[in-house]
Scaffold this motif. Structure first.
Motif, mmCIF file in Angstrom:
data_model
loop_
_atom_site.group_PDB
_atom_site.id
_atom_site.type_symbol
_atom_site.label_atom_id
_atom_site.label_comp_id
_atom_site.label_asym_id
_atom_site.label_seq_id
_atom_site.Cartn_x
_atom_site.Cartn_y
_atom_site.Cartn_z
ATOM 1 N N VAL A 24 0.897 -1.222 -0.055
ATOM 2 C CA VAL A 24 -0.046 0.012 0.133
ATOM 3 C C VAL A 24 1.054 1.328 0.141
ATOM 4 O O VAL A 24 0.655 2.062 -0.758
ATOM 5 C CB VAL A 24 -0.932 -0.017 1.244
ATOM 6 N N LYS A 25 1.906 1.260 0.638
ATOM 7 C CA LYS A 25 2.904 2.512 0.959
ATOM 8 C C LYS A 25 3.490 2.509 -0.513
ATOM 9 O O LYS A 25 3.596 3.749 -1.014
ATOM 10 C CB LYS A 25 3.806 2.148 2.004
ATOM 11 N N PHE A 26 4.076 1.506 -1.095
ATOM 12 C CA PHE A 26 4.664 1.708 -2.534
ATOM 13 C C PHE A 26 3.631 2.074 -3.469
ATOM 14 O O PHE A 26 3.948 2.996 -4.405
ATOM 15 C CB PHE A 26 5.340 0.431 -3.040
ATOM 16 N N ARG A 27 2.402 1.720 -3.520
ATOM 17 C CA ARG A 27 1.427 1.903 -4.554
ATOM 18 C C ARG A 27 1.132 3.519 -4.608
ATOM 19 O O ARG A 27 1.030 4.136 -5.529
ATOM 20 C CB ARG A 27 0.390 0.992 -4.311
ATOM 21 N N LYS A 28 0.857 4.095 -3.255
ATOM 22 C CA LYS A 28 0.560 5.518 -2.868
ATOM 23 C C LYS A 28 1.644 6.275 -3.197
ATOM 24 O O LYS A 28 1.295 7.373 -3.978
ATOM 25 C CB LYS A 28 0.142 5.411 -1.334
ATOM 26 N N ASP A 29 3.007 5.995 -2.944
ATOM 27 C CA ASP A 29 3.949 6.713 -3.444
ATOM 28 C C ASP A 29 3.948 6.855 -4.911
ATOM 29 O O ASP A 29 4.443 7.969 -5.513
ATOM 30 C CB ASP A 29 5.337 6.130 -2.796
ATOM 31 N N SER A 30 3.594 5.666 -5.528
ATOM 32 C CA SER A 30 3.801 5.710 -7.266
ATOM 33 C C SER A 30 2.721 6.697 -7.665
ATOM 34 O O SER A 30 3.080 7.518 -8.624
ATOM 35 C CB SER A 30 3.361 4.513 -7.585
ATOM 36 N N PHE A 31 1.724 6.942 -6.966
ATOM 37 C CA PHE A 31 0.629 7.810 -7.515
ATOM 38 C C PHE A 31 1.213 9.401 -7.047
ATOM 39 O O PHE A 31 0.928 10.242 -7.959
ATOM 40 C CB PHE A 31 -0.789 7.614 -6.633
ATOM 41 N N LYS A 32 1.837 9.472 -5.875
ATOM 42 C CA LYS A 32 2.469 10.997 -5.476
ATOM 43 C C LYS A 32 3.456 11.218 -6.512
ATOM 44 O O LYS A 32 3.347 12.249 -6.929
ATOM 45 C CB LYS A 32 2.942 10.862 -4.161
ATOM 46 N N SER A 41 3.578 10.056 -9.683
ATOM 47 C CA SER A 41 2.819 10.234 -10.869
ATOM 48 C C SER A 41 2.072 11.403 -10.920
ATOM 49 O O SER A 41 2.019 12.155 -11.900
ATOM 50 C CB SER A 41 1.983 8.858 -11.083
ATOM 51 N N PHE A 42 1.146 11.694 -9.876
ATOM 52 C CA PHE A 42 0.112 12.575 -10.107
ATOM 53 C C PHE A 42 0.173 13.770 -9.158
ATOM 54 O O PHE A 42 -0.763 14.690 -8.967
ATOM 55 C CB PHE A 42 -1.058 12.130 -9.961
ATOM 56 N N GLY A 43 1.316 13.824 -8.467
ATOM 57 C CA GLY A 43 1.575 14.948 -7.423
ATOM 58 C C GLY A 43 0.909 14.668 -5.933
ATOM 59 O O GLY A 43 1.345 15.336 -4.896
ATOM 60 N N ASP A 44 -0.010 13.670 -5.944
ATOM 61 C CA ASP A 44 -0.667 13.375 -4.559
ATOM 62 C C ASP A 44 -1.459 12.242 -4.595
ATOM 63 O O ASP A 44 -1.386 11.580 -5.816
ATOM 64 C CB ASP A 44 -1.620 14.682 -3.949
ATOM 65 N N THR A 45 -2.030 11.633 -3.595
ATOM 66 C CA THR A 45 -2.732 10.232 -3.634
ATOM 67 C C THR A 45 -4.104 10.633 -3.640
ATOM 68 O O THR A 45 -5.023 9.471 -3.486
ATOM 69 C CB THR A 45 -2.322 9.624 -2.311
ATOM 70 N N SER A 46 -4.757 11.741 -4.188
ATOM 71 C CA SER A 46 -6.157 11.726 -4.058
ATOM 72 C C SER A 46 -6.850 10.763 -5.121
ATOM 73 O O SER A 46 -8.125 10.549 -4.636
ATOM 74 C CB SER A 46 -6.405 13.380 -4.459
#
Length: 154
Positions: free
Chosen positions: A16-24, A26-31
């Motif tokens: 979950v931590k790694f996937r969320k960081d990938s969103f951050k 890629s897209f600037g945040d995890t929204s």
């Protein structure tokens, strides 16, 4: 680097931590990440179909990355699909991505596909640079320009 199949119960915090960081990244945040439970359910379904495609990357006893690989149909043919190439920030930019890519290529070859795709945020310029370096080409924008589809051949 070692590649260890993901066990959702055992590795929940890391994945979950790694996937969320990938969103951050890629897209600037995890929204736009959605719910952790939805992600874990999706992951469970995918792991059932492609257990060797969903792995954590370990180096010196520490988890440093994650791969999410599958096979899907695209325009009438089966292709490899990279849902996630991920390395922790300290491991980026020093050749470790090539090791993940080599694992992915072997996975795709074992599954008898000769092309693979992924989507990347147009703002993730370091990832795009890496994908070009490993021979991938841009295929075009998708999702209203929020992502770029890239393709590679084995």
């Amino acid at each position: 680097m070692q590649f260890e199949r993901i066990d959702i119960k055992q590795h929940r915090d890391e994945i979950v931590k790694f996937r969320k960081d990938s969103f951050k990244v890629s897209f600037g945040d995890t929204s736009t990440f959605g719910s952790e439970e939805d992600y874990l359910r999706w992951l469970e379904e995918k792991i059932a179909d492609f257990p060797e495609g969903f792995v954590l990357v370990k180096e010196d006893g520490e988890y440093v990355g994650q791969l999410e690989l599958s096979i899907r149909e695209y325009n009438g043919e089966n292709i490899g699909y990279v849902n996630l190439y991920y390395l922790i920030p300290e491991k980026r930019g020093n050749g470790k991505g090539k090791e993940l890519h080599n694992y992915a290529k072997q996975f795709f070859k074992r599954n008898k596909v000769d092309a693979y795709h992924l989507r990347v945020s147009p703002t993730n310029t370091s990832a795009i640079k890496f994908y070009r370096k490993i021979g991938m080409e841009e295929f075009g924008p998708e999702v209203g320009g929020k992502v770029i589809r890239m393709k590679g051949k084995l």
